[in-house]
Design a protein around this motif. Structure first.
Motif, PDB file in Angstrom:
ATOM      1  N   SER A 244       0.838  -1.198   0.000  1.00  0.00           N
ATOM      2  CA  SER A 244       0.000   0.000   0.000  1.00  0.00           C
ATOM      3  C   SER A 244       0.874   1.250   0.000  1.00  0.00           C
ATOM      4  CB  SER A 244      -0.907   0.010   1.238  1.00  0.00           C
ATOM      5  OG  SER A 244      -0.182   0.424   2.381  1.00  0.00           O
ATOM      6  N   THR A 245       0.219   2.377  -0.108  1.00  0.00           N
ATOM      7  CA  THR A 245       0.935   3.646  -0.087  1.00  0.00           C
ATOM      8  C   THR A 245       1.531   3.930   1.288  1.00  0.00           C
ATOM      9  OG1 THR A 245      -1.143   4.788   0.346  1.00  0.00           O
ATOM     10  CG2 THR A 245      -0.418   4.665  -1.950  1.00  0.00           C
ATOM     11  N   GLN A 246       1.183   3.126   2.300  1.00  0.00           N
ATOM     12  CA  GLN A 246       1.774   3.269   3.632  1.00  0.00           C
ATOM     13  C   GLN A 246       3.175   2.644   3.707  1.00  0.00           C
ATOM     14  OE1 GLN A 246       0.080   5.168   5.965  1.00  0.00           O
ATOM     15  NE2 GLN A 246      -1.142   5.476   4.119  1.00  0.00           N
ATOM     16  N   ASP A 247       3.523   1.858   2.692  1.00  0.00           N
ATOM     17  CA  ASP A 247       4.827   1.185   2.658  1.00  0.00           C
ATOM     18  C   ASP A 247       5.906   2.133   2.141  1.00  0.00           C
ATOM     19  OD1 ASP A 247       4.409  -1.612   3.445  1.00  0.00           O
ATOM     20  OD2 ASP A 247       3.134  -1.751   1.670  1.00  0.00           O
ATOM     21  N   TRP A 248       7.168   1.786   2.432  1.00  0.00           N
ATOM     22  CA  TRP A 248       8.316   2.492   1.863  1.00  0.00           C
ATOM     23  C   TRP A 248       8.583   1.863   0.516  1.00  0.00           C
ATOM     24  CZ3 TRP A 248       8.609   6.784   3.925  1.00  0.00           C
ATOM     25  CH2 TRP A 248       8.340   6.945   5.278  1.00  0.00           C
ATOM     26  N   MET A 249       8.388   2.635  -0.547  1.00  0.00           N
ATOM     27  CA  MET A 249       8.520   2.057  -1.877  1.00  0.00           C
ATOM     28  C   MET A 249       9.344   2.911  -2.819  1.00  0.00           C
ATOM     29  SD  MET A 249       4.802   2.592  -3.661  1.00  0.00           S
ATOM     30  CE  MET A 249       3.854   2.205  -2.221  1.00  0.00           C
ATOM     31  N   GLN A 250       9.938   2.206  -3.770  1.00  0.00           N
ATOM     32  CA  GLN A 250      10.613   2.828  -4.904  1.00  0.00           C
ATOM     33  C   GLN A 250       9.880   2.299  -6.124  1.00  0.00           C
ATOM     34  OE1 GLN A 250      14.634   1.427  -4.356  1.00  0.00           O
ATOM     35  NE2 GLN A 250      15.175   3.159  -3.060  1.00  0.00           N
ATOM     36  N   GLY A 251       9.176   3.167  -6.802  1.00  0.00           N
ATOM     37  CA  GLY A 251       8.358   2.754  -7.928  1.00  0.00           C
ATOM     38  C   GLY A 251       6.896   3.001  -7.612  1.00  0.00           C
ATOM     39  N   VAL A 252       6.031   2.431  -8.430  1.00  0.00           N
ATOM     40  CA  VAL A 252       4.593   2.637  -8.265  1.00  0.00           C
ATOM     41  C   VAL A 252       3.895   1.303  -8.030  1.00  0.00           C
ATOM     42  CG1 VAL A 252       4.509   4.779  -9.613  1.00  0.00           C
ATOM     43  CG2 VAL A 252       4.254   2.580 -10.776  1.00  0.00           C
ATOM     44  N   LEU A 253       2.827   1.340  -7.252  1.00  0.00           N
ATOM     45  CA  LEU A 253       2.089   0.116  -6.931  1.00  0.00           C
ATOM     46  C   LEU A 253       1.480  -0.543  -8.167  1.00  0.00           C
ATOM     47  CD1 LEU A 253       0.293   1.040  -3.599  1.00  0.00           C
ATOM     48  CD2 LEU A 253       2.141  -0.615  -3.928  1.00  0.00           C
ATOM     49  N   SER A 254       1.298   0.229  -9.232  1.00  0.00           N
ATOM     50  CA  SER A 254       0.726  -0.320 -10.463  1.00  0.00           C
ATOM     51  C   SER A 254       1.776  -0.984 -11.362  1.00  0.00           C
ATOM     52  CB  SER A 254       0.007   0.786 -11.239  1.00  0.00           C
ATOM     53  OG  SER A 254       0.914   1.824 -11.555  1.00  0.00           O
ATOM     54  N   ALA A 255       3.001  -1.104 -10.874  1.00  0.00           N
ATOM     55  CA  ALA A 255       4.075  -1.743 -11.657  1.00  0.00           C
ATOM     56  C   ALA A 255       3.694  -3.184 -12.000  1.00  0.00           C
ATOM     57  CB  ALA A 255       5.381  -1.717 -10.861  1.00  0.00           C
ATOM     58  N   LYS A 256       4.291  -3.706 -13.075  1.00  0.00           N
ATOM     59  CA  LYS A 256       4.044  -5.103 -13.447  1.00  0.00           C
ATOM     60  C   LYS A 256       4.459  -6.057 -12.335  1.00  0.00           C
ATOM     61  CE  LYS A 256       4.142  -5.374 -18.465  1.00  0.00           C
ATOM     62  NZ  LYS A 256       3.092  -6.310 -18.797  1.00  0.00           N
ATOM     63  N   VAL A 257       5.548  -5.702 -11.639  1.00  0.00           N
ATOM     64  CA  VAL A 257       6.052  -6.549 -10.565  1.00  0.00           C
ATOM     65  C   VAL A 257       6.234  -5.709  -9.307  1.00  0.00           C
ATOM     66  CG1 VAL A 257       7.898  -8.098  -9.803  1.00  0.00           C
ATOM     67  CG2 VAL A 257       7.273  -8.026 -12.223  1.00  0.00           C
ATOM     68  N   VAL A 258       5.685  -6.206  -8.204  1.00  0.00           N
ATOM     69  CA  VAL A 258       5.861  -5.570  -6.899  1.00  0.00           C
ATOM     70  C   VAL A 258       6.657  -6.540  -6.037  1.00  0.00           C
ATOM     71  CG1 VAL A 258       4.745  -4.611  -4.850  1.00  0.00           C
ATOM     72  CG2 VAL A 258       3.712  -4.263  -7.110  1.00  0.00           C
ATOM     73  N   LEU A 259       7.832  -6.098  -5.635  1.00  0.00           N
ATOM     74  CA  LEU A 259       8.752  -6.910  -4.840  1.00  0.00           C
ATOM     75  C   LEU A 259       8.775  -6.366  -3.418  1.00  0.00           C
ATOM     76  CD1 LEU A 259      11.028  -9.086  -4.736  1.00  0.00           C
ATOM     77  CD2 LEU A 259      12.600  -7.266  -5.413  1.00  0.00           C
ATOM     78  N   VAL A 260       8.365  -7.189  -2.463  1.00  0.00           N
ATOM     79  CA  VAL A 260       8.344  -6.786  -1.059  1.00  0.00           C
ATOM     80  C   VAL A 260       9.455  -7.526  -0.327  1.00  0.00           C
ATOM     81  CG1 VAL A 260       7.009  -6.750   1.094  1.00  0.00           C
ATOM     82  CG2 VAL A 260       5.857  -6.348  -1.097  1.00  0.00           C
ATOM     83  N   MET A 261      10.276  -6.770   0.373  1.00  0.00           N
ATOM     84  CA  MET A 261      11.359  -7.352   1.163  1.00  0.00           C
ATOM     85  C   MET A 261      11.138  -7.056   2.637  1.00  0.00           C
ATOM     86  SD  MET A 261      15.422  -6.409   1.152  1.00  0.00           S
ATOM     87  CE  MET A 261      16.520  -7.096   2.401  1.00  0.00           C
ATOM     88  N   TYR A 262      11.186  -8.093   3.449  1.00  0.00           N
ATOM     89  CA  TYR A 262      11.258  -7.933   4.900  1.00  0.00           C
ATOM     90  C   TYR A 262      12.732  -8.034   5.249  1.00  0.00           C
ATOM     91  CZ  TYR A 262       6.226  -8.326   5.502  1.00  0.00           C
ATOM     92  OH  TYR A 262       4.872  -8.086   5.474  1.00  0.00           O
ATOM     93  N   GLY A 263      13.270  -6.986   5.887  1.00  0.00           N
ATOM     94  CA  GLY A 263      14.700  -6.955   6.149  1.00  0.00           C
ATOM     95  C   GLY A 263      15.051  -6.430   7.524  1.00  0.00           C
ATOM     96  N   ASP A 264      16.301  -6.678   7.892  1.00  0.00           N
ATOM     97  CA  ASP A 264      16.869  -6.341   9.195  1.00  0.00           C
ATOM     98  C   ASP A 264      18.192  -5.615   8.919  1.00  0.00           C
ATOM     99  OD1 ASP A 264      18.697  -6.626  11.424  1.00  0.00           O
ATOM    100  OD2 ASP A 264      17.584  -8.341  12.165  1.00  0.00           O
ATOM    101  N   TYR A 265      18.321  -4.382   9.399  1.00  0.00           N
ATOM    102  CA  TYR A 265      19.512  -3.580   9.100  1.00  0.00           C
ATOM    103  C   TYR A 265      20.810  -4.163   9.642  1.00  0.00           C
ATOM    104  CZ  TYR A 265      16.434   0.089   7.407  1.00  0.00           C
ATOM    105  OH  TYR A 265      15.497   0.792   6.694  1.00  0.00           O
ATOM    106  N   GLN A 266      20.745  -5.020  10.645  1.00  0.00           N
ATOM    107  CA  GLN A 266      21.970  -5.579  11.216  1.00  0.00           C
ATOM    108  C   GLN A 266      22.310  -6.941  10.614  1.00  0.00           C
ATOM    109  OE1 GLN A 266      21.952  -5.520  15.514  1.00  0.00           O
ATOM    110  NE2 GLN A 266      24.137  -5.928  15.653  1.00  0.00           N
ATOM    111  N   ASP A 267      21.462  -7.440   9.744  1.00  0.00           N
ATOM    112  CA  ASP A 267      21.640  -8.761   9.148  1.00  0.00           C
ATOM    113  C   ASP A 267      22.409  -8.650   7.831  1.00  0.00           C
ATOM    114  OD1 ASP A 267      21.005 -11.619   8.709  1.00  0.00           O
ATOM    115  OD2 ASP A 267      19.737 -10.833   7.105  1.00  0.00           O
ATOM    116  N   SER A 268      23.551  -9.308   7.746  1.00  0.00           N
ATOM    117  CA  SER A 268      24.389  -9.183   6.546  1.00  0.00           C
ATOM    118  C   SER A 268      23.694  -9.746   5.303  1.00  0.00           C
ATOM    119  CB  SER A 268      25.739  -9.865   6.761  1.00  0.00           C
ATOM    120  OG  SER A 268      25.568 -11.241   7.012  1.00  0.00           O
TER     121      SER A 268
END
Length: 185
Positions: free
Chosen positions: A15-39
């Motif tokens: 949703s627009t509440q997420d931190w995104m680069q690109g637009v939600l209407s893109a052909k592909v939406v890639l969601v990453m769950y990440g941890d800043y301390q995890d290599s």
């Protein structure tokens, strides 16, 4: 790869509440769950940045939408939660992605003093930044990301979803790019 999941799809839609680069209407939406301390999260993020550059050059800017969601693993990464809060505090001042990149680039230095140094380097309002960290203003939002990830079966970072489906392939350029392209058809 993560086969201990109980779900294979993303239960909290982008949703627009997420931190995104690109637009939600893109052909592909890639969601990453990440941890800043995890290599591994940092490595996957670098991989995604490279893939995004290539796909944008080939298919256009609106082909891939990248979304980042916090999934700090406090039990193994003691500074991850605070780093996520720092990213959110930077976001409140319009600097999420710059802080995000800084945190991944310096993930061995995520103690409070370094977080303030990064905020200062980004030109943030330091008293405001410190106040938000001290009062844990963004704690609930980060926990919403974690809870959403858990609902979708995420147990560890990184975790990727391509057009809502859990990515279980290898973390390399060839396989991930092939999965992204395949998802657009």
């Amino acid at each position: 790869m993560n086969d201990d999941r109980s779900h294979s799809s993303l239960l909290v839609p982008p949703s627009t509440q997420d931190w995104m680069q690109g637009v939600l209407s893109a052909k592909v939406v890639l969601v990453m769950y990440g941890d800043y301390q995890d290599s591994k999260s940092a490595d996957v993020y670098k991989l995604i940045k490279a893939i995004k550059r290539e796909l944008s050059a080939f298919f256009g800017e609106d082909y891939l939408c990248f979304i980042f969601r916090h999934f700090p693993q406090a039990q193994t990464h003691p500074h991850a939660q605070r780093a996520a809060q720092a990213a959110q505090a930077a976001a409140a001042q319009g600097q999420f992605w710059l802080m995000h990149d800084t945190l991944f680039a310096h993930q061995q230095k995520l103690e409070n003093g370094y977080l303030v140094e990064y905020a200062n380097d980004l030109g943030l309002d330091i008293p405001q930044f410190l106040k938000e960290l001290a009062k844990q203003v963004h704690f609930d939002r980060i926990n919403e990301y974690i809870e959403g990830g858990i609902q979708s079966g995420v147990t560890t970072a990184p975790a990727l979803f391509i057009n809502g489906n859990w990515y279980v392939g290898h973390w390399n350029m060839t396989e991930l790019m092939a999965a992204i392209i395949a998802a657009s058809y």
